[in-house]
Scaffold this motif. Structure first.
Motif, PDB file in Angstrom:
ATOM      1  N   PRO A  38       0.818  -1.220   0.000  1.00 57.06           N
ATOM      2  CA  PRO A  38       0.000   0.000   0.000  1.00 57.06           C
ATOM      3  C   PRO A  38       0.847   1.262   0.000  1.00 57.06           C
ATOM      4  O   PRO A  38       1.977   1.274   0.470  1.00 57.06           O
ATOM      5  N   SER A  39       0.253   2.300  -0.536  1.00 53.91           N
ATOM      6  CA  SER A  39       0.925   3.597  -0.549  1.00 53.91           C
ATOM      7  C   SER A  39       1.114   4.099   0.880  1.00 53.91           C
ATOM      8  O   SER A  39       0.288   3.823   1.754  1.00 53.91           O
ATOM      9  N   PRO A  40       2.230   4.812   1.166  1.00 51.56           N
ATOM     10  CA  PRO A  40       2.408   5.369   2.517  1.00 51.56           C
ATOM     11  C   PRO A  40       1.196   6.211   2.912  1.00 51.56           C
ATOM     12  O   PRO A  40       0.828   7.146   2.203  1.00 51.56           O
ATOM     13  N   GLY A  41       0.596   5.858   4.036  1.00 52.21           N
ATOM     14  CA  GLY A  41      -0.624   6.555   4.452  1.00 52.21           C
ATOM     15  C   GLY A  41      -0.392   7.743   5.346  1.00 52.21           C
ATOM     16  O   GLY A  41      -1.294   8.568   5.526  1.00 52.21           O
ATOM     17  N   THR A  42       0.800   7.845   5.928  1.00 54.36           N
ATOM     18  CA  THR A  42       1.096   8.946   6.844  1.00 54.36           C
ATOM     19  C   THR A  42       2.421   9.578   6.452  1.00 54.36           C
ATOM     20  O   THR A  42       3.261   8.943   5.799  1.00 54.36           O
ATOM     21  N   PRO A  43       2.649  10.815   6.848  1.00 57.29           N
ATOM     22  CA  PRO A  43       3.945  11.446   6.564  1.00 57.29           C
ATOM     23  C   PRO A  43       5.122  10.656   7.128  1.00 57.29           C
ATOM     24  O   PRO A  43       6.182  10.585   6.499  1.00 57.29           O
ATOM     25  N   GLU A  44       4.926  10.070   8.277  1.00 55.75           N
ATOM     26  CA  GLU A  44       6.028   9.333   8.896  1.00 55.75           C
ATOM     27  C   GLU A  44       6.379   8.092   8.073  1.00 55.75           C
ATOM     28  O   GLU A  44       7.557   7.743   7.926  1.00 55.75           O
ATOM     29  N   GLU A  45       5.378   7.399   7.533  1.00 52.33           N
ATOM     30  CA  GLU A  45       5.637   6.251   6.667  1.00 52.33           C
ATOM     31  C   GLU A  45       6.415   6.681   5.425  1.00 52.33           C
ATOM     32  O   GLU A  45       7.336   5.994   4.980  1.00 52.33           O
ATOM     33  N   LEU A  46       6.028   7.812   4.851  1.00 48.49           N
ATOM     34  CA  LEU A  46       6.724   8.320   3.663  1.00 48.49           C
ATOM     35  C   LEU A  46       8.187   8.613   3.993  1.00 48.49           C
ATOM     36  O   LEU A  46       9.090   8.261   3.221  1.00 48.49           O
ATOM     37  N   ALA A  47       8.434   9.225   5.146  1.00 47.54           N
ATOM     38  CA  ALA A  47       9.803   9.610   5.512  1.00 47.54           C
ATOM     39  C   ALA A  47      10.674   8.395   5.778  1.00 47.54           C
ATOM     40  O   ALA A  47      11.902   8.475   5.644  1.00 47.54           O
ATOM     41  N   ARG A  48      10.077   7.266   6.135  1.00 48.19           N
ATOM     42  CA  ARG A  48      10.871   6.081   6.444  1.00 48.19           C
ATOM     43  C   ARG A  48      11.333   5.325   5.192  1.00 48.19           C
ATOM     44  O   ARG A  48      12.169   4.432   5.291  1.00 48.19           O
ATOM     45  N   ILE A  49      10.808   5.657   4.038  1.00 44.60           N
ATOM     46  CA  ILE A  49      11.213   4.969   2.804  1.00 44.60           C
ATOM     47  C   ILE A  49      12.616   5.428   2.406  1.00 44.60           C
ATOM     48  O   ILE A  49      12.887   6.630   2.307  1.00 44.60           O
ATOM     49  N   THR A  50      13.512   4.484   2.186  1.00 43.44           N
ATOM     50  CA  THR A  50      14.873   4.784   1.741  1.00 43.44           C
ATOM     51  C   THR A  50      14.930   4.656   0.220  1.00 43.44           C
ATOM     52  O   THR A  50      14.640   3.590  -0.330  1.00 43.44           O
ATOM     53  N   LEU A  51      15.284   5.736  -0.440  1.00 39.88           N
ATOM     54  CA  LEU A  51      15.322   5.744  -1.907  1.00 39.88           C
ATOM     55  C   LEU A  51      16.666   5.241  -2.403  1.00 39.88           C
ATOM     56  O   LEU A  51      17.715   5.586  -1.866  1.00 39.88           O
ATOM     57  N   SER A  52      16.611   4.415  -3.433  1.00 37.77           N
ATOM     58  CA  SER A  52      17.827   3.828  -4.002  1.00 37.77           C
ATOM     59  C   SER A  52      17.602   3.557  -5.478  1.00 37.77           C
ATOM     60  O   SER A  52      16.492   3.202  -5.901  1.00 37.77           O
ATOM     61  N   GLU A  53      18.658   3.701  -6.247  1.00 35.91           N
ATOM     62  CA  GLU A  53      18.601   3.372  -7.672  1.00 35.91           C
ATOM     63  C   GLU A  53      18.189   1.920  -7.881  1.00 35.91           C
ATOM     64  O   GLU A  53      17.545   1.571  -8.868  1.00 35.91           O
ATOM     65  N   TYR A  54      18.562   1.043  -6.941  1.00 36.86           N
ATOM     66  CA  TYR A  54      18.373  -0.392  -7.124  1.00 36.86           C
ATOM     67  C   TYR A  54      17.037  -0.905  -6.595  1.00 36.86           C
ATOM     68  O   TYR A  54      16.752  -2.087  -6.713  1.00 36.86           O
ATOM     69  N   ASP A  55      16.219  -0.034  -5.984  1.00 35.41           N
ATOM     70  CA  ASP A  55      14.958  -0.461  -5.396  1.00 35.41           C
ATOM     71  C   ASP A  55      13.819   0.284  -6.077  1.00 35.41           C
ATOM     72  O   ASP A  55      13.379   1.340  -5.632  1.00 35.41           O
ATOM     73  N   TRP A  56      13.344  -0.282  -7.191  1.00 35.03           N
ATOM     74  CA  TRP A  56      12.303   0.409  -7.955  1.00 35.03           C
ATOM     75  C   TRP A  56      11.008   0.509  -7.160  1.00 35.03           C
ATOM     76  O   TRP A  56      10.254   1.495  -7.295  1.00 35.03           O
ATOM     77  N   LEU A  57      10.737  -0.495  -6.319  1.00 34.20           N
ATOM     78  CA  LEU A  57       9.502  -0.498  -5.547  1.00 34.20           C
ATOM     79  C   LEU A  57       9.478   0.681  -4.577  1.00 34.20           C
ATOM     80  O   LEU A  57       8.450   1.361  -4.416  1.00 34.20           O
ATOM     81  N   ALA A  58      10.612   0.935  -3.916  1.00 37.05           N
ATOM     82  CA  ALA A  58      10.684   2.075  -2.991  1.00 37.05           C
ATOM     83  C   ALA A  58      10.505   3.389  -3.749  1.00 37.05           C
ATOM     84  O   ALA A  58       9.810   4.305  -3.273  1.00 37.05           O
ATOM     85  N   ASN A  59      11.109   3.508  -4.917  1.00 36.03           N
ATOM     86  CA  ASN A  59      10.962   4.738  -5.718  1.00 36.03           C
ATOM     87  C   ASN A  59       9.507   4.972  -6.096  1.00 36.03           C
ATOM     88  O   ASN A  59       9.008   6.110  -6.058  1.00 36.03           O
ATOM     89  N   GLU A  60       8.804   3.897  -6.502  1.00 28.82           N
ATOM     90  CA  GLU A  60       7.399   4.029  -6.884  1.00 28.82           C
ATOM     91  C   GLU A  60       6.541   4.420  -5.688  1.00 28.82           C
ATOM     92  O   GLU A  60       5.677   5.301  -5.777  1.00 28.82           O
ATOM     93  N   ARG A  61       6.752   3.761  -4.563  1.00 31.58           N
ATOM     94  CA  ARG A  61       5.926   4.020  -3.383  1.00 31.58           C
ATOM     95  C   ARG A  61       6.151   5.446  -2.872  1.00 31.58           C
ATOM     96  O   ARG A  61       5.204   6.116  -2.437  1.00 31.58           O
ATOM     97  N   TRP A  62       7.407   5.924  -2.913  1.00 32.72           N
ATOM     98  CA  TRP A  62       7.658   7.274  -2.413  1.00 32.72           C
ATOM     99  C   TRP A  62       6.972   8.304  -3.312  1.00 32.72           C
ATOM    100  O   TRP A  62       6.306   9.218  -2.809  1.00 32.72           O
ATOM    101  N   LEU A  63       7.120   8.146  -4.627  1.00 35.82           N
ATOM    102  CA  LEU A  63       6.531   9.136  -5.540  1.00 35.82           C
ATOM    103  C   LEU A  63       5.008   9.148  -5.412  1.00 35.82           C
ATOM    104  O   LEU A  63       4.390  10.220  -5.337  1.00 35.82           O
ATOM    105  N   ASP A  64       4.417   7.954  -5.357  1.00 35.31           N
ATOM    106  CA  ASP A  64       2.962   7.869  -5.217  1.00 35.31           C
ATOM    107  C   ASP A  64       2.519   8.453  -3.869  1.00 35.31           C
ATOM    108  O   ASP A  64       1.550   9.227  -3.805  1.00 35.31           O
ATOM    109  N   GLY A  65       3.242   8.098  -2.805  1.00 40.37           N
ATOM    110  CA  GLY A  65       2.879   8.605  -1.483  1.00 40.37           C
ATOM    111  C   GLY A  65       3.023  10.113  -1.391  1.00 40.37           C
ATOM    112  O   GLY A  65       2.179  10.792  -0.793  1.00 40.37           O
ATOM    113  N   PHE A  66       4.086  10.667  -1.977  1.00 40.89           N
ATOM    114  CA  PHE A  66       4.286  12.120  -1.916  1.00 40.89           C
ATOM    115  C   PHE A  66       3.138  12.846  -2.605  1.00 40.89           C
ATOM    116  O   PHE A  66       2.584  13.824  -2.060  1.00 40.89           O
TER     117      PHE A  66
END
Length: 876
Positions: free
Chosen positions: A428-456
């Motif tokens: 699921p998309s990050p539902g709270t600001p704190e969940e969004l902030a806990r996502i670590t962005l990396s070139e090698y983790d496409w899932l994290a990149n997608e979830r952060w952009l969608d959550g933002f």
């Protein structure tokens, strides 16, 4: 150093070891200065690029800046100093081999060997010889790299005239660094040549060097080295034994020397001794040499035939049978003494040989039945029961014995293909600001990149001024601070840089405008050029840039269209239609790249209800989605081509598509010399697995340490959507051949269960790979049999339809037992699948006059395909 007297040299030698920490520290200071100067030049280049509107990589200086930097430049001066002043050869050898002087790599501009050679040249000759021998004895490793230790030891040996020590690593080092063209003038040649045949590992090192045998043969022809020494060395190496690959060099050398029968005759016993147990290529060579001698004594001939008939290699067994046939034809031949041994060997060939060799043994035994004594006949009679019934019956008619009953073929019971589970849901998309902030962005983790952009996007649109907005700003504040560090640099290569810019703009509206008050730079200029990165990476950065631009312009949507609904990157058609319906209700205009991403991810299975809802959409984005779901444009055509890049094997891909697909794909699949992660590219192209497979297959057979499609990637390709073609087939063929036995069976079954397995194309790609590499058919047949027995028998037959024409021997080509095994399996599968429809390559084999097991199985298969048992005896 050369001008120091003895007292000064001794004084420096005393102080030198203690000076190492100071030298190291001074080197670090110099490296720091060079790095500061390098960073300053980078900043200048980026400023120049910004002024001229060009990429920083358009400047020649940038290419030089990207070159690997050489550190620890204090090492070479200290090595030279020690070689110049330390008194004893032992001390110098120890100094030069200090561990803290080692380099992981050796750039050309740090080569200190000429300087070391120059400073030791002033020492006495015996001292230099002692040093050369000590350095040579310190060499280690089965295959030493041509590093500076090797080059220095060999140079000092050559220049001092020292006798090289008998040390296998030294021999290997000499072989590794000495070009074949330099052998004639090499002062080490005479001393090192005999050791080629004695040192362990030489054959392994030289097995791919075809120029060395030619060079040595030329030197022998010119009298520079003794021909007899080379032939004696080869024979000695053969008699010592070893694997075929390790003997290849010596076999090539022997062939290049091409000894005459007069040179071979005194060593006939040696060549005969190689027939029973030597590697196959050595036994082949020995047999050729023995044949050149003409008739040999019956005793030796009997021993040779006996040795050949006990071999495991079919070609050597056949050679032994042909020789035995000639011996038995000679009525004057006195074989009585060897008759029991020959009969035993023939019985072994009858029981152990396969295909043509066994058939030839049966013919030979029946043809010469009268020449075998009772003991020999009894041995052959005992072999009857081990033969297939059609061959055993022919022998039993002459020798007697029990014929084995034809085994009842196992009845094939088809089973259904396994069911295929749906891909897992997207987290699921990050539902709270704190969940969004806990996502670590990396070139090698496409899932994290997608979830952060969608959550933002969702949180920025949902939280209006108030307490909830303050929570979002507080959660993103640490990321916003990253902006001050990343903003001066361009382009922005990481999603974290773009995320920081979005967070900065959210927490401090107008931050970008204040940083560029005159509009001197656009957001697009912060994007890397597509040719300088992998497609998936730059595509993801471009999506972030699009959202950032929309944020700056105040047109950020409340959610994105292209966010996947499945963890493999797929987007459910129902979800996409629902998102577009929401856009139309709210009057939101789709972001262009976000829409393109949605089209590349959306699945192909569309229910009537979803199609009807899509047809009711009215916006430009809605009409595009409706067309894509119900009347998709023609798929891009994929063309694969084998080639090389910088001497390394590559699989080049071309994509031919119409204007609609061209507009959606853009330059995502533009040819570029970058290895592409299949997983990350497939996340972008989840609805077009063939495009992702074909592009990522570029490095599939590379010998370089690059991203290559893995067995896990094959699993992801199977769970993705879209038609499969050459790209998917090539990766699956690779893992059917090169992966763990059975490892690709699961993906094959799951793709077959969806109806998406490109069977004939998979067979064609298997034929291509078998033609390009060592024969690995044994594991392939095992894997395909397992797939057929688990429900994919019809699909496996389609694979055989593609494989047989490209792999079976044509007219005039030599058949092998592997071909026979493949034909037998193909006949089995054709019966299981009740296959129909002729294959020309099978019909040609079935019609050959000379009956072998391959021809017999071809006739069986041809009868199944043609629906007839009437196969012509031969065809022209």
């Amino acid at each position: 150093m050369l001008n120091l007297d003895d007292d000064a040299r001794r004084e420096v030698a005393r102080e030198l070891p203690g000076h190492l920490p100071a030298a190291r520290e001074a080197g670090v200071r110099e490296e720091r200065k060079r790095e500061q100067a390098r960073q300053a030049l980078w900043e200048e280049l980026y400023e120049r690029a910004a002024r001229t509107g060009r990429s920083v990589y358009d400047f020649a200086e940038a290419d030089a800046m990207d070159e690997r930097q050489v550190g620890n430049r204090w090492i070479e001066p200290m090595r030279v100093a020690g070689a110049a002043v330390l008194p004893g050869a032992a001390a110098v050898a120890t100094w030069l081999n200090r561990r803290d002087f080692e380099r992981g790599w050796e750039p050309a501009d740090t080569d200190d060997i000429p300087l070391i050679a120059a400073v030791v040249a002033a020492r006495p000759l015996e001292w230099r010889r002692d040093l050369a021998v000590r350095l040579a004895r310190r060499l280690r490793g089965v295959r030493p790299r041509p590093d500076r230790r090797v080059r220095l030891a060999l140079r000092l040996l050559r220049e001092s005239g020292a006798e090289p020590p008998e040390h296998d690593p030294l021999t290997l080092a000499w072989v590794a660094v000495t070009p074949s063209g330099d052998l004639r003038a090499d002062p080490l040649l005479d001393a090192m040549l005999p050791r080629l045949f004695e040192a362990e590992g030489v054959g392994r090192l030289l097995r791919a060097h075809r120029n060395w045998p030619a060079a040595l043969a030329a030197l022998a022809r010119d009298g520079r080295i003794k021909r007899e020494a080379l032939l004696d060395g080869c024979r000695g190496r053969f008699l010592r034994g070893g694997q075929a690959a390790d003997q290849r060099f010596f076999v090539l050398l022997h062939d290049r020397l091409d000894p005459s029968p007069e040179e071979i005759a005194p060593y006939a016993r040696d060549y005969l001794a190689l027939l029973p147990a030597a590697a196959a290529n050595v036994a082949d060579l020995a047999l050729r040499q023995i044949r050149r001698l003409g008739p040999i004594p019956p005793e030796q001939a009997g021993e040779a035939v006996e040795a050949l008939l006990f071999r495991a290699e079919g070609r050597l067994v056949r050679a032994g049978l042909i020789w035995l046939d000639r011996l038995l034809k000679d009525p004057a031949g006195d074989l009585d003494a060897h008759a029991p041994a020959l009969a035993m060997a023939l019985a072994a060939a009858l029981g152990n040989a396969s295909g043509d060799a066994r058939e030839r043994a049966v013919k030979l035994a029946t043809k010469h039945a009268g020449r075998f004594a009772p003991v020999g006949a009894e041995m052959i009679r005992d072999a009857v029961a081990a033969l297939p019934a059609h061959q055993g019956a022919r022998l039993a008619a002459v020798f007697g014995g029990e014929v084995a009953a034809e085994p009842e073929p196992a009845r094939f019971v088809p089973v259904p293909l396994p069911s295929v589970r749906e891909p897992a849901r997207m987290p699921p998309s990050p539902g709270t600001p704190e969940e969004l902030a806990r996502i670590t962005l990396s070139e090698y983790d496409w899932l994290a990149n997608e979830r952060w952009l969608d959550g933002f996007v969702r949180l920025a649109a949902r939280h209006r001024p108030g307490a909830e907005r303050d929570r979002l700003l507080a959660a993103l504040a640490p990321l916003a601070r990253h902006w001050s560090r990343s903003h001066p640099w361009t382009p922005w290569w990481d999603t974290a840089d773009w995320a920081a810019a979005m967070a900065k703009e959210l927490t401090e509206p107008g931050a970008w405008r204040r940083a560029h008050p005159q509009g001197t730079e656009t957001v697009a200029e912060r994007l890397p050029d597509m040719k300088h990165g992998t497609g998936a990476r730059v595509w993801t950065l471009t999506r972030y840039a699009e959202v950032y631009q929309a944020q700056l312009e105040g047109r950020l949507p409340s959610y994105l269209l292209g966010t996947p609904t499945r963890a493999n990157g797929l987007l459910d058609p129902e979800a996409l239609v629902e998102r577009i319906e929401g856009y139309e209700r709210d009057g939101v205009e789709a972001l262009p790249l976000d829409l393109r991403q949605a089209l590349l991810r959306v699945g192909r299975t569309v229910s009537g209800e979803i199609a009807a809802r899509a047809a009711a959409l009215t916006s430009p984005a809605g009409r595009t989605v409706a067309r894509w779901l119900t009347d998709r444009p023609a798929e891009p055509e994929v063309i694969l081509r084998w080639g090389t890049h910088q001497g390394d094997v590559r699989v080049f891909s071309e994509f031919v598509c119409g204007p609609e697909y061209g507009g959606v794909l853009g330059d995502l699949l533009t040819p570029r010399f970058h290895d592409e992660s299949c997983e990350r590219l497939l996340a972008v192209l989840a609805g077009h697995r063939e495009l992702a497979a074909a592009r990522s297959a570029w490095t599939l057979h590379s010998s370089w340490p690059l991203n290559k499609p893995t067995l896990a990637d094959l699993e992801l390709l199977v769970t993705a959507d879209g038609p499969a073609g050459q790209g998917v087939a090539l990766i699956m063929a690779h893992y059917l051949l090169a992966g763990p036995v059975g490892g690709a069976v699961g993906p094959l079954l799951r793709l077959a269960a969806t109806g998406g397995l490109p069977g004939e194309e998979l067979g064609r790609q298997l034929a291509v790979l078998l033609d390009r590499g060592p024969d690995r058919l044994s594991g392939l047949v095992e894997a395909l049999r397992a797939a057929a027995e688990r429900g994919a028998h019809r699909e496996v037959w389609e694979i055989m339809r593609g494989l047989l024409p490209g792999y079976l021997p044509g007219p005039g080509e030599r058949a092998t037992p592997v071909h026979t095994r493949l034909m037998r399996f193909a006949a089995d599968v054709a019966e299981w699948a009740d296959a129909q429809g002729d294959l020309p390559v099978v019909a040609e084999l079935a019609g050959r006059r000379r009956v072998s097991e391959l021809v017999r199985q071809a006739r069986r298969l041809h009868g199944q395909l043609s629906g007839s048992d009437n196969v012509p005896a031969f065809t022209l």
